[in-house]
Design a protein around this motif. Structure first.
Motif, mmCIF file in Angstrom:
data_model
loop_
_atom_site.group_PDB
_atom_site.id
_atom_site.type_symbol
_atom_site.label_atom_id
_atom_site.label_comp_id
_atom_site.label_asym_id
_atom_site.label_seq_id
_atom_site.Cartn_x
_atom_site.Cartn_y
_atom_site.Cartn_z
ATOM 1 N N LYS A 353 -9.764 -25.276 -2.630
ATOM 2 C CA LYS A 353 -9.197 -25.002 -3.960
ATOM 3 C C LYS A 353 -8.024 -24.040 -3.901
ATOM 4 O O LYS A 353 -7.313 -23.855 -4.886
ATOM 5 N N THR A 354 -7.858 -23.375 -2.768
ATOM 6 C CA THR A 354 -6.722 -22.468 -2.589
ATOM 7 C C THR A 354 -6.425 -22.394 -1.100
ATOM 8 O O THR A 354 -7.157 -22.965 -0.280
ATOM 9 N N GLU A 355 -5.341 -21.714 -0.749
ATOM 10 C CA GLU A 355 -4.925 -21.663 0.662
ATOM 11 C C GLU A 355 -5.721 -20.618 1.434
ATOM 12 O O GLU A 355 -5.858 -19.487 0.973
ATOM 13 N N PRO A 356 -6.214 -20.959 2.621
ATOM 14 C CA PRO A 356 -6.863 -19.927 3.443
ATOM 15 C C PRO A 356 -5.808 -18.943 3.967
ATOM 16 O O PRO A 356 -4.628 -19.288 4.060
ATOM 17 N N MET A 357 -6.253 -17.771 4.280
ATOM 18 C CA MET A 357 -5.306 -16.757 4.757
ATOM 19 C C MET A 357 -6.078 -15.737 5.575
ATOM 20 O O MET A 357 -7.256 -15.493 5.303
ATOM 21 N N GLU A 358 -5.437 -15.147 6.550
ATOM 22 C CA GLU A 358 -6.107 -14.124 7.357
ATOM 23 C C GLU A 358 -5.076 -13.102 7.811
ATOM 24 O O GLU A 358 -3.951 -13.462 8.127
ATOM 25 N N LYS A 359 -5.465 -11.857 7.853
ATOM 26 C CA LYS A 359 -4.525 -10.826 8.318
ATOM 27 C C LYS A 359 -5.295 -9.724 9.032
ATOM 28 O O LYS A 359 -6.334 -9.281 8.554
ATOM 29 N N GLN A 360 -4.782 -9.316 10.170
ATOM 30 C CA GLN A 360 -5.353 -8.172 10.893
ATOM 31 C C GLN A 360 -4.356 -7.026 10.821
ATOM 32 O O GLN A 360 -3.155 -7.245 10.973
ATOM 33 N N VAL A 361 -4.845 -5.837 10.580
ATOM 34 C CA VAL A 361 -3.945 -4.672 10.572
ATOM 35 C C VAL A 361 -4.573 -3.568 11.410
ATOM 36 O O VAL A 361 -5.743 -3.637 11.772
ATOM 37 N N GLN A 362 -3.771 -2.559 11.690
ATOM 38 C CA GLN A 362 -4.287 -1.434 12.472
ATOM 39 C C GLN A 362 -4.051 -0.139 11.745
ATOM 40 O O GLN A 362 -3.023 0.032 11.099
ATOM 41 N N GLY A 363 -4.991 0.750 11.872
ATOM 42 C CA GLY A 363 -4.742 2.118 11.431
ATOM 43 C C GLY A 363 -5.173 2.413 10.015
ATOM 44 O O GLY A 363 -5.504 1.524 9.232
ATOM 45 N N GLU A 364 -5.225 3.692 9.737
ATOM 46 C CA GLU A 364 -5.595 4.200 8.428
ATOM 47 C C GLU A 364 -4.329 4.307 7.582
ATOM 48 O O GLU A 364 -3.241 4.052 8.085
ATOM 49 N N ASN A 365 -4.456 4.709 6.354
ATOM 50 C CA ASN A 365 -3.280 4.772 5.485
ATOM 51 C C ASN A 365 -2.972 6.190 5.013
ATOM 52 O O ASN A 365 -2.291 6.370 4.009
ATOM 53 N N HIS A 366 -3.463 7.170 5.773
ATOM 54 C CA HIS A 366 -3.214 8.561 5.367
ATOM 55 C C HIS A 366 -1.711 8.888 5.372
ATOM 56 O O HIS A 366 -1.212 9.541 4.464
ATOM 57 N N ALA A 367 -1.010 8.435 6.425
ATOM 58 C CA ALA A 367 0.410 8.785 6.553
ATOM 59 C C ALA A 367 1.196 8.275 5.336
ATOM 60 O O ALA A 367 1.995 9.017 4.741
ATOM 61 N N GLU A 368 0.937 7.022 4.953
ATOM 62 C CA GLU A 368 1.659 6.438 3.813
ATOM 63 C C GLU A 368 1.325 7.173 2.512
ATOM 64 O O GLU A 368 2.188 7.365 1.662
ATOM 65 N N HIS A 369 0.051 7.571 2.392
ATOM 66 C CA HIS A 369 -0.381 8.244 1.155
ATOM 67 C C HIS A 369 0.278 9.623 1.052
ATOM 68 O O HIS A 369 0.681 10.048 -0.032
ATOM 69 N N VAL A 370 0.400 10.286 2.181
ATOM 70 C CA VAL A 370 1.063 11.596 2.208
ATOM 71 C C VAL A 370 2.556 11.408 1.926
ATOM 72 O O VAL A 370 3.162 12.183 1.178
#
Ligand SMILES: NC(=O)c1ccc[n+]([C@@H]2O[C@H](COP(=O)([O-])OP(=O)(O)OC[C@H]3O[C@@H](n4cnc5c(N)ncnc54)[C@H](O)[C@@H]3O)[C@@H](O)[C@H]2O)c1
Length: 443
Positions: A353-370
């Motif tokens: 009913k919709t497109e499959p999708m997959e994504k792998q990422v690395q790391g936390e997001n503290h740096a971006e939040h700061v």
């Protein structure tokens, strides 16, 4: 910071996130920051997360550490040494956060103390004209969250970023956008779970003398007086009601926040149903619940569930923690390492009913939040995780604990009145009792 640069940031949208980990200006990269753009920060509560957050600040050119504050002199000296060695900066050292707030050179404070010590430093800092990065959960009780929001609204020249850093994560933003773009159809339920060993606390130990260099009375602060026990101190305080709320307020708020964000919910749920308790690991020291199943119901036809079994690390979708956003067309299963969109099968069309999708990422997001916070300090704009957002999810998590602690099981939250409409036993948990001389700040 000068106005033209502020306007430039606004016009170009450079302050917004996205590929947010890349600083927006070339002079950031070269480290030459105009004197008017220098940001002076101080850290209150230095041992673990607070120090990590400080380091992300100091990794940004033009951000200086001018103060470190902790009630444990051993930690204070160790962290001052790291700041000096790695960043060449000599911070002033404090044992009492109120002295930090008197320092006019400080633009912003990071509050990295245990949860029972979030409210007072945040409100006093706003009153002293500082911006604040306060760790999650926003506070250790519902009323403290209410007052922090009120203070942020009253002292609105200053800004508060709550440390729910997944809001700054690229793949979390992508998931949020996919849901809002309708990729999984109507989102009706999000299941959230977090099974962690640390939720059972540490093996029981007897009380001891207070370690040398520790001002334990100041560590307790507004919490009840008691003798020192190493299993309810640095790091392990999370599992005791006076200082924290266990897994649901600790990891839970990060994940439940994503479920709220998917529907742009910024007020607590109206109905909270919870069951669980301390069902295992009695040789470990903890008061908060090792087992919980919670249902949060929202008016607009949306349900969020939270589950944890502390001391086991097995979970749904073979993940010890995560979320499953369930839509009519597909489900997105996510954690900090990525996500997978699993389409529903259309039997008539013999197709997904919709497109499959997959994504792998690395790391936390503290740096971006700061980075988001520092950009907001410089351009005087709201950060991505406002106190209203921090409050909504913290109140939900505290309500789940209160539903079990009070024995009510099912609670109806009246956000206008600031109370549960169906249980006075539950209402007794809304406002914390502060130990003198500390007082819940009036705003
Ligand atoms: N955003 C995240 O991913 C994340 C991760 C871990 C922790 N946290 C949050 O960060 C906060 C701190 O957690 P932690 O693991 O670093 O705890 P911790 O116990 O390791 O460190 C807390 C520090 O605060 C100090 N402290 C206590 N009372 C103080 C006071 N009155 N004045 C100054 N210092 C004081 C302690 O001595 C200690 O050094 C908590 O609110 C926690 O929920 C957030």
């Amino acid at each position: 910071m000068n106005n033209s640069r502020r306007n430039f940031i606004k016009k170009t949208g450079a302050a917004t996130l996205g590929a947010a980990s890349i600083p927006a200006f070339s002079h950031y990269l070269h480290g030459s920051v105009a004197p008017s753009d220098q940001v002076n920060v101080a850290l209150i509560g230095c041992r673990n997360m607070g120090f990590g957050i400080l380091q992300h600040h100091l990794n940004m050119p033009g951000v200086n550490c001018v103060g470190l504050c902790d009630i444990d002199k051993n930690i204070l000296e160790e962290k001052a040494g790291i700041v000096s060695r790695d960043y060449g900066q000599q911070a002033k050292l404090y044992g009492d956060f109120r002295r930090v707030l008197e320092n006019k050179d400080i633009d912003a404070v990071i509050v990295g103390t245990p949860d029972h010590w979030h409210c007072l430093p945040t409100i006093y800092a706003l009153q002293a004209g500082k911006d604040v990065y306060v760790e999650k959960p926003m506070a250790n009780s519902i009323e403290e969250c209410n007052r922090m929001v009120k203070a942020a609204q009253r002292y609105s020249k200053n800004f508060v970023q709550v440390g729910q850093q997944q809001r700054s994560g690229q793949h979390w933003n992508q998931i949020n956008q996919l849901i809002k773009d309708g990729q999984i159809g109507k989102l009706r339920k999000t299941s959230v779970w977090g099974n962690f060993n640390y939720g059972i606390g540490q093996l029981k130990k007897p009380d001891t003398a207070v370690p040398e260099g520790v001002d334990f009375d100041m560590w307790l602060g507004p919490a009840k007086e008691r003798s020192f026990n190493p299993t309810r101190f640095h790091g392990s305080w999370r599992m005791f009601w006076d200082y924290g709320g266990g897994l649901v307020t600790d990891w839970g708020v990060h994940l439940i926040d994503m479920a709220f964000w998917a529907k742009d919910i910024s007020t607590p749920p109206k109905t909270i149903m919870a069951s669980g308790g301390n069902l295992s690991f009695r040789d470990h020291n903890h008061e908060t619940f090792d087992t919980m199943s919670v249902i949060f119901q929202f008016e607009d036809d949306y349900t969020v569930t939270w589950e944890h079994t502390a001391g086991t690390q097995t979970g749904p979708w073979d993940q010890n923690y995560g979320l499953a956003f369930v839509g009519d067309l597909g489900t997105i299963v996510a954690d900090r390492s990525g996500f997978k969109l699993i389409p529903e099968w259309d039997n008539d069309k013999k197709a997904g009913k919709t497109e499959p999708m997959e994504k792998q990422v690395q790391g936390e997001n503290h740096a971006e939040h700061v980075q988001d916070f520092v950009q907001c300090i410089r351009n005087r704009e709201q950060p991505v995780c406002t106190p209203e957002i921090g409050r909504a999810v913290a109140v939900a998590a505290h309500s789940a604990n209160i539903a079990i602690r009070s024995g009510a099981g099912l609670l109806h939250w009246d956000d206008q009145q600031g109370r549960f409409s169906n249980s006075d036993t539950a209402n007794a948990y809304v406002i914390p009792k502060y130990r003198a001389p500390w007082e819940l700040p009036e705003v």
